[in-house]
Scaffold this motif. Structure first.
Motif, PDB file in Angstrom:
ATOM      1  N   GLU A 142       6.508  -0.402  11.873  1.00 53.82           N
ATOM      2  CA  GLU A 142       5.708  -1.477  11.297  1.00 53.82           C
ATOM      3  C   GLU A 142       6.174  -1.849   9.896  1.00 53.82           C
ATOM      4  O   GLU A 142       5.586  -2.718   9.249  1.00 53.82           O
ATOM      5  N   GLY A 143       7.218  -1.180   9.414  1.00 52.52           N
ATOM      6  CA  GLY A 143       7.753  -1.495   8.097  1.00 52.52           C
ATOM      7  C   GLY A 143       7.084  -0.762   6.956  1.00 52.52           C
ATOM      8  O   GLY A 143       7.400  -1.003   5.789  1.00 52.52           O
ATOM      9  N   ASN A 144       6.161   0.148   7.262  1.00 53.06           N
ATOM     10  CA  ASN A 144       5.490   0.926   6.228  1.00 53.06           C
ATOM     11  C   ASN A 144       6.273   2.201   5.945  1.00 53.06           C
ATOM     12  O   ASN A 144       7.050   2.673   6.779  1.00 53.06           O
ATOM     13  N   GLU A 145       6.050   2.797   4.769  1.00 51.14           N
ATOM     14  CA  GLU A 145       6.721   4.045   4.460  1.00 51.14           C
ATOM     15  C   GLU A 145       6.301   5.110   5.463  1.00 51.14           C
ATOM     16  O   GLU A 145       5.182   5.129   5.968  1.00 51.14           O
ATOM     17  N   MET A 146       7.201   6.020   5.750  1.00 57.11           N
ATOM     18  CA  MET A 146       6.966   7.008   6.794  1.00 57.11           C
ATOM     19  C   MET A 146       5.796   7.923   6.459  1.00 57.11           C
ATOM     20  O   MET A 146       5.112   8.411   7.361  1.00 57.11           O
ATOM     21  N   GLY A 147       5.555   8.158   5.179  1.00 53.51           N
ATOM     22  CA  GLY A 147       4.413   8.992   4.804  1.00 53.51           C
ATOM     23  C   GLY A 147       3.107   8.467   5.361  1.00 53.51           C
ATOM     24  O   GLY A 147       2.208   9.234   5.728  1.00 53.51           O
ATOM     25  N   LEU A 148       2.989   7.155   5.443  1.00 53.52           N
ATOM     26  CA  LEU A 148       1.787   6.544   5.998  1.00 53.52           C
ATOM     27  C   LEU A 148       1.618   6.920   7.463  1.00 53.52           C
ATOM     28  O   LEU A 148       0.520   7.261   7.913  1.00 53.52           O
ATOM     29  N   ALA A 149       2.703   6.878   8.230  1.00 55.32           N
ATOM     30  CA  ALA A 149       2.643   7.242   9.642  1.00 55.32           C
ATOM     31  C   ALA A 149       2.294   8.712   9.824  1.00 55.32           C
ATOM     32  O   ALA A 149       1.564   9.076  10.749  1.00 55.32           O
ATOM     33  N   MET A 163       0.841  -1.200   0.000  1.00 53.40           N
ATOM     34  CA  MET A 163       0.000   0.000   0.000  1.00 53.40           C
ATOM     35  C   MET A 163       0.871   1.241   0.000  1.00 53.40           C
ATOM     36  O   MET A 163       1.727   1.405   0.865  1.00 53.40           O
ATOM     37  N   ASN A 164       0.662   2.119  -0.953  1.00 58.99           N
ATOM     38  CA  ASN A 164       1.476   3.318  -1.100  1.00 58.99           C
ATOM     39  C   ASN A 164       0.665   4.544  -0.706  1.00 58.99           C
ATOM     40  O   ASN A 164       0.645   5.554  -1.407  1.00 58.99           O
ATOM     41  N   LEU A 165       0.008   4.455   0.431  1.00 61.24           N
ATOM     42  CA  LEU A 165      -0.904   5.521   0.839  1.00 61.24           C
ATOM     43  C   LEU A 165      -0.182   6.829   1.113  1.00 61.24           C
ATOM     44  O   LEU A 165      -0.727   7.905   0.856  1.00 61.24           O
ATOM     45  N   GLY A 166       1.043   6.759   1.631  1.00 63.54           N
ATOM     46  CA  GLY A 166       1.768   7.997   1.887  1.00 63.54           C
ATOM     47  C   GLY A 166       1.933   8.819   0.625  1.00 63.54           C
ATOM     48  O   GLY A 166       1.702  10.023   0.609  1.00 63.54           O
ATOM     49  N   SER A 167       2.316   8.172  -0.467  1.00 69.65           N
ATOM     50  CA  SER A 167       2.488   8.889  -1.721  1.00 69.65           C
ATOM     51  C   SER A 167       1.156   9.377  -2.277  1.00 69.65           C
ATOM     52  O   SER A 167       1.069  10.461  -2.839  1.00 69.65           O
ATOM     53  N   ILE A 168       0.106   8.580  -2.120  1.00 71.09           N
ATOM     54  CA  ILE A 168      -1.207   9.002  -2.605  1.00 71.09           C
ATOM     55  C   ILE A 168      -1.675  10.246  -1.865  1.00 71.09           C
ATOM     56  O   ILE A 168      -2.114  11.221  -2.470  1.00 71.09           O
ATOM     57  N   LEU A 169      -1.546  10.240  -0.548  1.00 70.84           N
ATOM     58  CA  LEU A 169      -1.982  11.408   0.219  1.00 70.84           C
ATOM     59  C   LEU A 169      -1.097  12.605  -0.065  1.00 70.84           C
ATOM     60  O   LEU A 169      -1.558  13.741  -0.053  1.00 70.84           O
ATOM     61  N   ASP A 170       0.190  12.357  -0.343  1.00 71.76           N
ATOM     62  CA  ASP A 170       1.070  13.459  -0.708  1.00 71.76           C
ATOM     63  C   ASP A 170       0.554  14.125  -1.983  1.00 71.76           C
ATOM     64  O   ASP A 170       0.524  15.349  -2.091  1.00 71.76           O
ATOM     65  N   SER A 171       0.115  13.320  -2.935  1.00 69.37           N
ATOM     66  CA  SER A 171      -0.423  13.876  -4.166  1.00 69.37           C
ATOM     67  C   SER A 171      -1.723  14.623  -3.915  1.00 69.37           C
ATOM     68  O   SER A 171      -1.970  15.675  -4.505  1.00 69.37           O
ATOM     69  N   VAL A 221       0.421  10.550   7.870  1.00 64.17           N
ATOM     70  CA  VAL A 221      -1.011  10.687   7.624  1.00 64.17           C
ATOM     71  C   VAL A 221      -1.807  10.233   8.851  1.00 64.17           C
ATOM     72  O   VAL A 221      -2.763  10.888   9.278  1.00 64.17           O
ATOM     73  N   GLN A 222      -1.397   9.112   9.438  1.00 64.05           N
ATOM     74  CA  GLN A 222      -2.063   8.631  10.651  1.00 64.05           C
ATOM     75  C   GLN A 222      -1.980   9.667  11.766  1.00 64.05           C
ATOM     76  O   GLN A 222      -2.965   9.918  12.474  1.00 64.05           O
TER      77      GLN A 222
END
Length: 248
Positions: A125-132, A1-9, A134-135
């Protein structure tokens, strides 16, 4: 899941229109490398409509302080958070005194190996930092209760319309359904640098601290992240400077 990049966009202006501190066609303040424009072009509505920051504005709310933070994020994307935290962290390590009221002088992107480069970072948790990040923003924005009830339902309806994949959409909807949880955010960072970034994200999401609930949330987050008080002073100073620089 690349949510960090999606939310960045979702939060940034189109890259070829320039961004905070940059020129058209070049990455500016927090300009992210690697496919942001391509990703944005695949989101229904383009960057000028819902995907141009309306979701972020709804999440952050309408207070003056939060609006300034939303504008900062829309101009620089998620990487602006890393740049603010990096500058504050460097000043803190150099034992410089915070200088409130000074304009922001931030790098376009923290250097590789600094611990603040989003393309290199993973949370615990091993996810990209952008995800954290956003959380952290969504949790902090919920700390005063303004995202409860009808407002939360409205945002969930907007998320359904974003054209995201099922995993990304489900993750966002799950975040919106959860209460503010400083302890959950404090479990995410692997390093002190990441903890500083999560604090910056939370501080920008809250904006001006106007309620006891917001102050209690930030105080609890600082304690759980184990951030020194003098570092927090630097982080707050850089957040305020970045907001004022954009508004100037």
């Amino acid at each position: 899941m690349n949510l960090g990049s999606i939310l960045d966009s979702l939060m940034a202006n189109q890259r070829n229109q320039g961004s905070f501190g940059g020129r058209p066609g070049q990455p500016g303040m927090g300009g992210m490398q690697g496919g942001m424009g391509d990703l944005a072009s695949r989101i229904p509505g383009g960057m000028g409509g819902l995907a141009g920051g309306a979701l972020l504005s709804m999440i952050l709310g309408r207070g003056a302080g939060r609006s300034a933070g939303g504008s900062l994020l829309k101009a620089g994307g998620l990487a602006v958070l890393a740049s603010v935290a990096f500058k504050a962290f460097e000043d803190w390590k150099a034992k410089q005194a915070p200088a409130p009221g000074q304009p922001a002088n931030l790098p376009t992107q923290p250097p590789a190996g600094s611990g603040f480069h989003l393309d290199e970072e993973k949370d615990k948790e091993g996810n990209e930092m952008g995800l954290a990040l956003v959380q952290a923003m969504i949790s902090a924005a919920k700390s005063d209760g303004h995202l409860d009830g009808e407002e939360s339902i409205r945002i969930q309806e907007q998320i359904q319309q974003l054209g995201l994949g099922n995993e990304e959409k489900g993750f966002l909807l799950d975040l919106m359904a959860k209460p503010a949880d400083a302890a959950a955010i404090a479990r995410l960072p692997r390093t002190k640098e990441q903890a500083a970034e999560l604090y910056v994200a939370s501080r920008i999401a809250i904006g001006d601290v106007n309620t006891p609930e917001e102050r209690a949330y930030l105080d609890r987050l600082v304690a759980l992240l184990d951030l020194p008080g003098d570092l927090v002073a630097h982080l707050d100073t850089q957040v305020d400077a970045a907001r004022k620089t954009l508004a100037a």
